[in-house]
Design an enzyme around this catalytic site. Structure first.
Site, PDB file in Angstrom:
ATOM      1  N   GLN A   1       6.445  -5.324  -9.714  1.00 32.49           N
ATOM      2  CA  GLN A   1       5.537  -4.721  -9.171  1.00 32.49           C
ATOM      3  C   GLN A   1       3.687  -5.072  -9.607  1.00 32.49           C
ATOM      4  O   GLN A   1       2.792  -5.022  -9.409  1.00 32.49           O
ATOM      5  CB  GLN A   1       4.988  -4.041 -10.775  1.00 32.49           C
TER       6      GLN A   1
ATOM      7  N   HIS B   1       3.918  -2.722  -4.964  1.00 29.03           N
ATOM      8  CA  HIS B   1       2.645  -2.156  -5.168  1.00 29.03           C
ATOM      9  C   HIS B   1       1.481  -2.804  -4.209  1.00 29.03           C
ATOM     10  O   HIS B   1      -0.109  -3.307  -3.937  1.00 29.03           O
ATOM     11  CB  HIS B   1       2.095  -2.095  -7.268  1.00 29.03           C
TER      12      HIS B   1
ATOM     13  N   CYS C   1      -7.292   0.246  12.091  1.00 29.63           N
ATOM     14  CA  CYS C   1      -6.663  -0.526  13.362  1.00 29.63           C
ATOM     15  C   CYS C   1      -5.310  -1.156  12.951  1.00 29.63           C
ATOM     16  O   CYS C   1      -4.525  -1.491  13.817  1.00 29.63           O
ATOM     17  CB  CYS C   1      -7.144  -1.384  14.646  1.00 29.63           C
TER      18      CYS C   1
ATOM     19  N   CYS D   1     -13.959  -4.157   9.579  1.00 31.64           N
ATOM     20  CA  CYS D   1     -13.172  -4.680  10.251  1.00 31.64           C
ATOM     21  C   CYS D   1     -13.657  -5.119  11.607  1.00 31.64           C
ATOM     22  O   CYS D   1     -14.912  -4.230  13.141  1.00 31.64           O
ATOM     23  CB  CYS D   1     -12.411  -3.613  10.996  1.00 31.64           C
TER      24      CYS D   1
ATOM     25  N   SER E   1       7.018  -2.872 -18.819  1.00 32.13           N
ATOM     26  CA  SER E   1       7.297  -1.850 -19.831  1.00 32.13           C
ATOM     27  C   SER E   1       7.681  -0.251 -19.372  1.00 32.13           C
ATOM     28  O   SER E   1       8.174   0.594 -20.009  1.00 32.13           O
ATOM     29  CB  SER E   1       6.135  -1.315 -20.581  1.00 32.13           C
TER      30      SER E   1
END
Ligand SMILES: [Zn+2]
Length: 256
Positions: free
Chosen positions: A102, A122, A133, A155, A197
């Site tokens: 995670q 994640h 793009c 970008c 947890s």
């Protein structure tokens, strides 16, 4: 300690170990657990950092990028702790099927676990992605642009919105990684939770998938988790202390 001995025996008998790491695994490397008391989400409202907020206005993106700019150096300079190196040793022993994490700090890779063995549920802080793009930029490069005064990087290929390659609150989970994690969880013989947890879904469902598919479930976490009742062994300690002890025991026994 009896539990360490028992776990090392299980590790020796296991061929396909899945390790599952959460925030608790990186706190010893100085990466704050955002969800813990006094953590970042006690001082900031997570709703202000949601995917929807990020998309909704240039002003929000500026505020969120200012925050990312500030936290990046701590992540970039963080070093793996003994818990990370213990997992890398499991890999070198040929025991590790994969690590499902995670965490977004790339510390597993820094400790020597190959990129292809790490499933980042994640996302990662290491990359920035164009939402238009799909072009990827190293985070360092974008940090340089922020440092030189850009407030909201865009970008350079399509002028699209750039976002860190992390999964924000309210953003859909990455499909490929989630499916891969479910598959690996269902096919391992030992599922070892290290410093999570187990409250954030769908990540927290992985240990249950493993257990229901016949794997042994071991949980190492500083505090109790909702899944402790399903586990074969639970240890309430820091993973940076426990995992190296387990690996050490395994090495001694394999030699003996
Ligand atoms: Zn683009």
């Amino acid at each position: 300690m009896e539990k360490i001995e028992a776990i090392s025996n299980i590790v020796i008998q296991s061929k396909k170990i899945v390790v599952f790491t959460g925030a608790g695994h990186s706190t010893e490397s100085g990466i704050p657990d955002f969800r813990s008391p006094g953590g970042i989400w006690d001082r900031f409202d997570p709703a202000d950092f949601s995917y929807q907020k990020f998309l909704s206005s240039e002003a929000n993106r500026e505020r969120i990028w200012a925050f990312f700019k500030e936290v990046w150096p701590a992540v970039a300079n963080a070093q793996p702790n003994p818990g990370h190196y213990a997992i890398a040793e499991l890999y070198h022993m040929g025991k590790l099927d994969c690590v499902i994490t995670q965490n977004i700090d790339s510390l597993l890779q820094k400790s020597g676990v190959p990129e292809e063995k790490v499933i980042e549920l994640h996302g990662t802080m290491k990359w920035v992605i164009c939402l238009g793009c799909g072009k990827r930029y190293p985070r360092e490069e974008i940090q340089g642009r922020l440092d030189s005064g850009e407030k909201v990087p865009k970008c350079d290929a399509c002028s699209g919105i750039l976002k860190t390659a992390t999964i924000s609150f309210g953003q859909p989970m990455p499909e490929r990684e989630t499916r891969e994690a479910q598959l690996r969880s269902a096919n391992c013989d030992l599922f070892l939770v290290a410093g999570s947890s187990l409250v954030v879904y769908p990540a927290a469902q992985m240990p249950l998938i493993a257990k229901e598919s016949g794997a042994i479930l071991i949980i190492v976490n500083l505090t109790p988790t909702p899944h402790d009742g399903y586990a074969d062994i639970v240890i309430y300690e820091k993973t940076g202390q426990v995992l190296p002890q387990i690996v050490e025991q395994v090495k001694v026994r394999l030699k003996g």
